[in-house]
Design a protein around this motif. Sequence first.
Motif, PDB file in Angstrom:
ATOM      1  N   THR A   1     -10.077   4.212   1.896  1.00  0.00           N
ATOM      2  CA  THR A   1     -10.098   5.408   2.735  1.00  0.00           C
ATOM      3  C   THR A   1     -10.881   5.097   4.008  1.00  0.00           C
ATOM      4  O   THR A   1     -12.029   4.646   3.935  1.00  0.00           O
ATOM      5  CB  THR A   1     -10.754   6.598   2.009  1.00  0.00           C
ATOM      6  OG1 THR A   1     -10.044   6.853   0.782  1.00  0.00           O
ATOM      7  CG2 THR A   1     -10.701   7.848   2.872  1.00  0.00           C
TER       8      THR A   1
ATOM      9  N   ASN B   1      -3.580   3.592  -1.201  1.00  0.00           N
ATOM     10  CA  ASN B   1      -3.875   2.861  -2.434  1.00  0.00           C
ATOM     11  C   ASN B   1      -3.220   1.484  -2.297  1.00  0.00           C
ATOM     12  O   ASN B   1      -2.010   1.398  -2.052  1.00  0.00           O
ATOM     13  CB  ASN B   1      -3.328   3.609  -3.645  1.00  0.00           C
ATOM     14  CG  ASN B   1      -3.934   3.129  -4.936  1.00  0.00           C
ATOM     15  OD1 ASN B   1      -5.051   2.622  -4.950  1.00  0.00           O
ATOM     16  ND2 ASN B   1      -3.223   3.289  -6.023  1.00  0.00           N
TER      17      ASN B   1
ATOM     18  N   THR C   1      -6.254  -0.221  -5.758  1.00  0.00           N
ATOM     19  CA  THR C   1      -7.613   0.153  -5.371  1.00  0.00           C
ATOM     20  C   THR C   1      -7.511   1.008  -4.112  1.00  0.00           C
ATOM     21  O   THR C   1      -6.745   0.685  -3.204  1.00  0.00           O
ATOM     22  CB  THR C   1      -8.493  -1.096  -5.158  1.00  0.00           C
ATOM     23  OG1 THR C   1      -9.832  -0.709  -4.877  1.00  0.00           O
ATOM     24  CG2 THR C   1      -7.984  -1.975  -4.024  1.00  0.00           C
ATOM     25  N   GLN C   2      -8.278   2.077  -4.073  1.00  0.00           N
ATOM     26  CA  GLN C   2      -8.160   3.037  -2.985  1.00  0.00           C
ATOM     27  C   GLN C   2      -9.002   2.615  -1.789  1.00  0.00           C
ATOM     28  O   GLN C   2     -10.182   2.274  -1.922  1.00  0.00           O
ATOM     29  CB  GLN C   2      -8.602   4.426  -3.454  1.00  0.00           C
ATOM     30  CG  GLN C   2      -8.558   5.499  -2.388  1.00  0.00           C
ATOM     31  CD  GLN C   2      -7.155   5.818  -1.926  1.00  0.00           C
ATOM     32  OE1 GLN C   2      -6.197   5.748  -2.701  1.00  0.00           O
ATOM     33  NE2 GLN C   2      -7.007   6.161  -0.640  1.00  0.00           N
TER      34      GLN C   2
ATOM     35  N   ARG D   1       0.839  -1.192   0.000  1.00  0.00           N
ATOM     36  CA  ARG D   1       0.000   0.000   0.000  1.00  0.00           C
ATOM     37  C   ARG D   1       0.876   1.246   0.000  1.00  0.00           C
ATOM     38  O   ARG D   1       2.025   1.220   0.461  1.00  0.00           O
ATOM     39  CB  ARG D   1      -0.931   0.023   1.209  1.00  0.00           C
ATOM     40  CG  ARG D   1      -0.230   0.162   2.557  1.00  0.00           C
ATOM     41  CD  ARG D   1      -1.238  -0.012   3.693  1.00  0.00           C
ATOM     42  NE  ARG D   1      -0.627   0.174   5.000  1.00  0.00           N
ATOM     43  CZ  ARG D   1      -1.252  -0.038   6.149  1.00  0.00           C
ATOM     44  NH1 ARG D   1      -2.526  -0.441   6.167  1.00  0.00           N
ATOM     45  NH2 ARG D   1      -0.626   0.157   7.305  1.00  0.00           N
TER      46      ARG D   1
ATOM     47  N   THR E   1      -5.504   4.108   5.475  1.00  0.00           N
ATOM     48  CA  THR E   1      -5.871   4.793   4.235  1.00  0.00           C
ATOM     49  C   THR E   1      -4.689   4.811   3.279  1.00  0.00           C
ATOM     50  O   THR E   1      -3.600   5.274   3.624  1.00  0.00           O
ATOM     51  CB  THR E   1      -6.319   6.231   4.538  1.00  0.00           C
ATOM     52  OG1 THR E   1      -7.522   6.196   5.316  1.00  0.00           O
ATOM     53  CG2 THR E   1      -6.563   7.004   3.242  1.00  0.00           C
TER      54      THR E   1
END
Length: 123
Positions: free
Chosen positions: A120, A92, A117-118, A38, A90
Amino acid sequence: QVQLKESGGGLVQAGDSLRLSCEASGRSFSGYTVGWFRQAPGKEREFVAASGRISGTYYGDSVKGRFTISRDNAKNTVNLQMNSLKPEDTANYHCAVSTQLFGTRRESDYGYWGQGTQVTVSS
């Protein structure tokens, strides 16, 4: 060549869960170690988890006990179950594949990467 596509990201609240999936086209995941990484804005890419080609699962210290990586060979996907999410999760999230026999944390060991994929997490 392996093409990877991540899915399952979204906006959630702290304490919620999400399940990310990585789908491969062109090759079977069975021949690869699969990792999740990430990257948050302004930060370096961070190792999250890996599932070894031969065996074993490995986790980054910040997610250990909360995240679980698993393979679904029938669907040729690798999933990342994320529980007890925190705002600091949080980022990507990218999946990647490696020909290493066992899980590896090194980005340089991974030859193919998805777009990400994001995720949050709000407080």
